[in-house]
Design a protein around this motif. Structure first.
Motif, PDB file in Angstrom:
ATOM      1  N   LYS A  60       0.836  -1.202   0.000  1.00  0.00           N
ATOM      2  CA  LYS A  60       0.000   0.000   0.000  1.00  0.00           C
ATOM      3  C   LYS A  60       0.870   1.251   0.000  1.00  0.00           C
ATOM      4  CE  LYS A  60      -4.086  -1.882   2.347  1.00  0.00           C
ATOM      5  NZ  LYS A  60      -4.960  -1.774   3.546  1.00  0.00           N
ATOM      6  N   SER A  61       1.979   1.184   0.734  1.00  0.00           N
ATOM      7  CA  SER A  61       2.861   2.339   0.869  1.00  0.00           C
ATOM      8  C   SER A  61       4.191   2.077   0.177  1.00  0.00           C
ATOM      9  CB  SER A  61       3.099   2.646   2.359  1.00  0.00           C
ATOM     10  OG  SER A  61       4.164   3.557   2.526  1.00  0.00           O
ATOM     11  N   ILE A  62       4.674   3.083  -0.519  1.00  0.00           N
ATOM     12  CA  ILE A  62       5.971   2.939  -1.185  1.00  0.00           C
ATOM     13  C   ILE A  62       7.097   2.874  -0.147  1.00  0.00           C
ATOM     14  CG2 ILE A  62       6.643   5.383  -1.469  1.00  0.00           C
ATOM     15  CD1 ILE A  62       7.217   4.560  -4.456  1.00  0.00           C
ATOM     16  N   ALA A  63       6.827   3.394   1.064  1.00  0.00           N
ATOM     17  CA  ALA A  63       7.830   3.309   2.138  1.00  0.00           C
ATOM     18  C   ALA A  63       8.100   1.852   2.486  1.00  0.00           C
ATOM     19  CB  ALA A  63       7.343   4.072   3.371  1.00  0.00           C
ATOM     20  N   SER A  64       7.075   1.002   2.419  1.00  0.00           N
ATOM     21  CA  SER A  64       7.263  -0.428   2.687  1.00  0.00           C
ATOM     22  C   SER A  64       8.134  -1.052   1.611  1.00  0.00           C
ATOM     23  CB  SER A  64       5.913  -1.141   2.740  1.00  0.00           C
ATOM     24  OG  SER A  64       5.113  -0.635   3.782  1.00  0.00           O
ATOM     25  N   THR A  65       7.918  -0.638   0.377  1.00  0.00           N
ATOM     26  CA  THR A  65       8.699  -1.184  -0.740  1.00  0.00           C
ATOM     27  C   THR A  65      10.173  -0.835  -0.593  1.00  0.00           C
ATOM     28  OG1 THR A  65       6.760  -0.833  -2.141  1.00  0.00           O
ATOM     29  CG2 THR A  65       8.830  -1.325  -3.256  1.00  0.00           C
ATOM     30  N   GLN A  66      10.446   0.373  -0.116  1.00  0.00           N
ATOM     31  CA  GLN A  66      11.834   0.819   0.014  1.00  0.00           C
ATOM     32  C   GLN A  66      12.616  -0.024   1.011  1.00  0.00           C
ATOM     33  OE1 GLN A  66      10.886   4.912   0.878  1.00  0.00           O
ATOM     34  NE2 GLN A  66      11.433   5.576  -1.180  1.00  0.00           N
ATOM     35  N   ILE A  67      11.931  -0.640   1.958  1.00  0.00           N
ATOM     36  CA  ILE A  67      12.606  -1.514   2.924  1.00  0.00           C
ATOM     37  C   ILE A  67      13.173  -2.739   2.211  1.00  0.00           C
ATOM     38  CG2 ILE A  67      12.233  -3.013   4.931  1.00  0.00           C
ATOM     39  CD1 ILE A  67      10.072  -0.998   5.838  1.00  0.00           C
ATOM     40  N   TYR A  68      12.446  -3.202   1.188  1.00  0.00           N
ATOM     41  CA  TYR A  68      12.812  -4.444   0.506  1.00  0.00           C
ATOM     42  C   TYR A  68      13.798  -4.248  -0.630  1.00  0.00           C
ATOM     43  CZ  TYR A  68       8.936  -6.866   2.836  1.00  0.00           C
ATOM     44  OH  TYR A  68       8.098  -7.430   3.766  1.00  0.00           O
ATOM     45  N   THR A  69      13.815  -3.050  -1.189  1.00  0.00           N
ATOM     46  CA  THR A  69      14.572  -2.853  -2.420  1.00  0.00           C
ATOM     47  C   THR A  69      15.995  -2.392  -2.141  1.00  0.00           C
ATOM     48  OG1 THR A  69      13.547  -0.662  -2.567  1.00  0.00           O
ATOM     49  CG2 THR A  69      12.579  -2.428  -3.883  1.00  0.00           C
ATOM     50  N   LYS A  70      16.832  -3.330  -1.862  1.00  0.00           N
ATOM     51  CA  LYS A  70      18.231  -3.017  -1.601  1.00  0.00           C
ATOM     52  C   LYS A  70      18.923  -2.570  -2.881  1.00  0.00           C
ATOM     53  CE  LYS A  70      22.547  -4.903   0.175  1.00  0.00           C
ATOM     54  NZ  LYS A  70      23.238  -6.071   0.759  1.00  0.00           N
ATOM     55  N   VAL A  71      19.674  -1.483  -2.793  1.00  0.00           N
ATOM     56  CA  VAL A  71      20.480  -1.022  -3.919  1.00  0.00           C
ATOM     57  C   VAL A  71      21.804  -1.779  -3.876  1.00  0.00           C
ATOM     58  CG1 VAL A  71      21.614   0.948  -4.996  1.00  0.00           C
ATOM     59  CG2 VAL A  71      19.400   1.253  -3.858  1.00  0.00           C
ATOM     60  N   SER A  72      22.128  -2.452  -4.939  1.00  0.00           N
ATOM     61  CA  SER A  72      23.318  -3.303  -4.947  1.00  0.00           C
ATOM     62  C   SER A  72      24.590  -2.480  -4.775  1.00  0.00           C
ATOM     63  CB  SER A  72      23.394  -4.092  -6.267  1.00  0.00           C
ATOM     64  OG  SER A  72      23.695  -3.224  -7.335  1.00  0.00           O
ATOM     65  N   ASP A  73      25.620  -3.154  -4.256  1.00  0.00           N
ATOM     66  CA  ASP A  73      26.919  -2.495  -4.080  1.00  0.00           C
ATOM     67  C   ASP A  73      27.478  -2.033  -5.422  1.00  0.00           C
ATOM     68  OD1 ASP A  73      26.802  -2.893  -1.365  1.00  0.00           O
ATOM     69  OD2 ASP A  73      27.994  -4.741  -1.403  1.00  0.00           O
ATOM     70  N   GLN A  74      27.245  -2.819  -6.482  1.00  0.00           N
ATOM     71  CA  GLN A  74      27.758  -2.458  -7.794  1.00  0.00           C
ATOM     72  C   GLN A  74      27.113  -1.172  -8.290  1.00  0.00           C
ATOM     73  OE1 GLN A  74      30.337  -3.954  -9.532  1.00  0.00           O
ATOM     74  NE2 GLN A  74      30.112  -2.043 -10.679  1.00  0.00           N
ATOM     75  N   ARG A  75      25.794  -1.033  -8.107  1.00  0.00           N
ATOM     76  CA  ARG A  75      25.116   0.193  -8.551  1.00  0.00           C
ATOM     77  C   ARG A  75      25.588   1.394  -7.735  1.00  0.00           C
ATOM     78  NH1 ARG A  75      18.761  -0.308  -9.176  1.00  0.00           N
ATOM     79  NH2 ARG A  75      19.097   1.735 -10.121  1.00  0.00           N
ATOM     80  N   ARG A  76      25.870   1.186  -6.462  1.00  0.00           N
ATOM     81  CA  ARG A  76      26.371   2.292  -5.634  1.00  0.00           C
ATOM     82  C   ARG A  76      27.783   2.703  -6.092  1.00  0.00           C
ATOM     83  NH1 ARG A  76      25.699   1.597   0.609  1.00  0.00           N
ATOM     84  NH2 ARG A  76      26.888  -0.308   0.268  1.00  0.00           N
ATOM     85  N   ARG A  77      28.616   1.690  -6.412  1.00  0.00           N
ATOM     86  CA  ARG A  77      29.966   1.998  -6.897  1.00  0.00           C
ATOM     87  C   ARG A  77      29.903   2.734  -8.230  1.00  0.00           C
ATOM     88  NH1 ARG A  77      31.413  -3.081  -4.438  1.00  0.00           N
ATOM     89  NH2 ARG A  77      30.797  -4.196  -6.323  1.00  0.00           N
TER      90      ARG A  77
END
Length: 289
Positions: free
Chosen positions: A256-273
């Protein structure tokens, strides 16, 4: 019967049955109601205080006795207590709310904990029963929670539309597109009835705890760290890491809330690099040009 024996006999928790009926009338899920009832009963049994009459100090002392609770568990139990005392006020069973003095535990910052990408083939290559494999695939390819897997039926698969209709939290029914692998699985399973019936009771579905235990044991045997819910975390994180918009991921995870989705959607280390490497000190000059 001796006085000692009389004291050892647990007394019923006052007003609990009425609260249960009221919650059913509000169409709350059976899972939510049973958990709330369990926690209020636990407060009564462990503190010896009728929850109807509990004071702030009773609640604080009871919660303080449970160092083993995680921060998220404490937050959840406090929400159950808040719901209980609000109902007592609504029904004129008491005029005050002791939770005002108790306060609300700080909600912990939650990090997504998906299983590693390398663990997915490791898990799927492990020896297991066919139905255990199907449970795992429903979590990995449709993001189903263990209680949703337990209740899945042949009728939930719309082959013509390519959809799975999922009975989720709060009686919600939402659809998820069928992954090609799940299309193949569905073609091998009964078109009607429970996919995972309770042993000895074919008219009933298996318990969510049974699904959790079965999948959890399989993960441990395969050397895969994490809980069965981490498979749903992988589903959300993989969708996001593949470049899909957060709103798309929200819909596919049925949040229902996009805030809940953000908990699950880990940004990979490669994308951060990659993001750091892409920082351009001359971007101001580039924009002018």
């Amino acid at each position: 019967m001796s006085i000692t024996n009389l004291r050892s006999v647990p007394t019923p928790t006052t007003a609990l049955d009425d609260w249960k009926v009221w919650q059913h009338a509000q169409r709350l899920s059976h899972r939510t109601i049973s958990e709330r009832i369990r926690v209020i009963s636990q407060l009564h049994n462990e503190s010896g205080v009728q929850p109807v009459n509990a004071q702030a100090i009773d609640i604080v002392e009871w919660m303080a006795e449970h160092d083993e609770w995680s921060d998220s568990t404490a937050v959840t139990y406090a929400s159950y207590l808040n719901a209980w005392f609000r109902w007592l006020q609504i029904t004129d069973r008491r005029s005050d709310d002791p939770m005002v003095k108790v306060g609300t535990p700080r909600t912990p910052d939650r990090e997504p904990r998906p299983i590693a990408d390398s663990d997915v083939p490791k898990l799927l290559n492990a020896r297991m029963w066919t139905k255990t494999r199907y449970m795992i695939l429903l979590a990995l390819l449709a993001g189903l929670r263990v209680h949703e897997i337990a209740k899945i039926r042949g009728e939930d698969f719309d082959h013509a539309a390519g959809l799975i209709w999922v009975r989720g939290k709060g009686r919600s029914v939402r659809s998820v597109p069928m992954h090609p692998v799940l299309r193949e699985v569905a073609s091998l399973m009964p078109e009607t009835g429970w996919w995972f019936p309770m042993r000895g009771y074919p008219g009933e579905h298996t318990l969510s705890k049974s699904v959790s235990d079965i999948v959890g044991r399989t993960m441990r045997r395969a050397g895969v760290k994490g809980t069965p819910h981490a498979l749903r975390h992988w589903y959300g994180s993989a969708l996001h890491d593949d470049g899909h918009d957060i709103r798309v991921v929200q819909e596919l995870m049925r949040h229902k809330s996009i805030a809940s989705t953000q908990i699950y959607t880990k940004v990979s280390d490669q994308r951060r690099r990659d993001a750091i490497v892409g920082l351009d000190l001359m971007r101001g000059l580039r924009d002018v040009a």
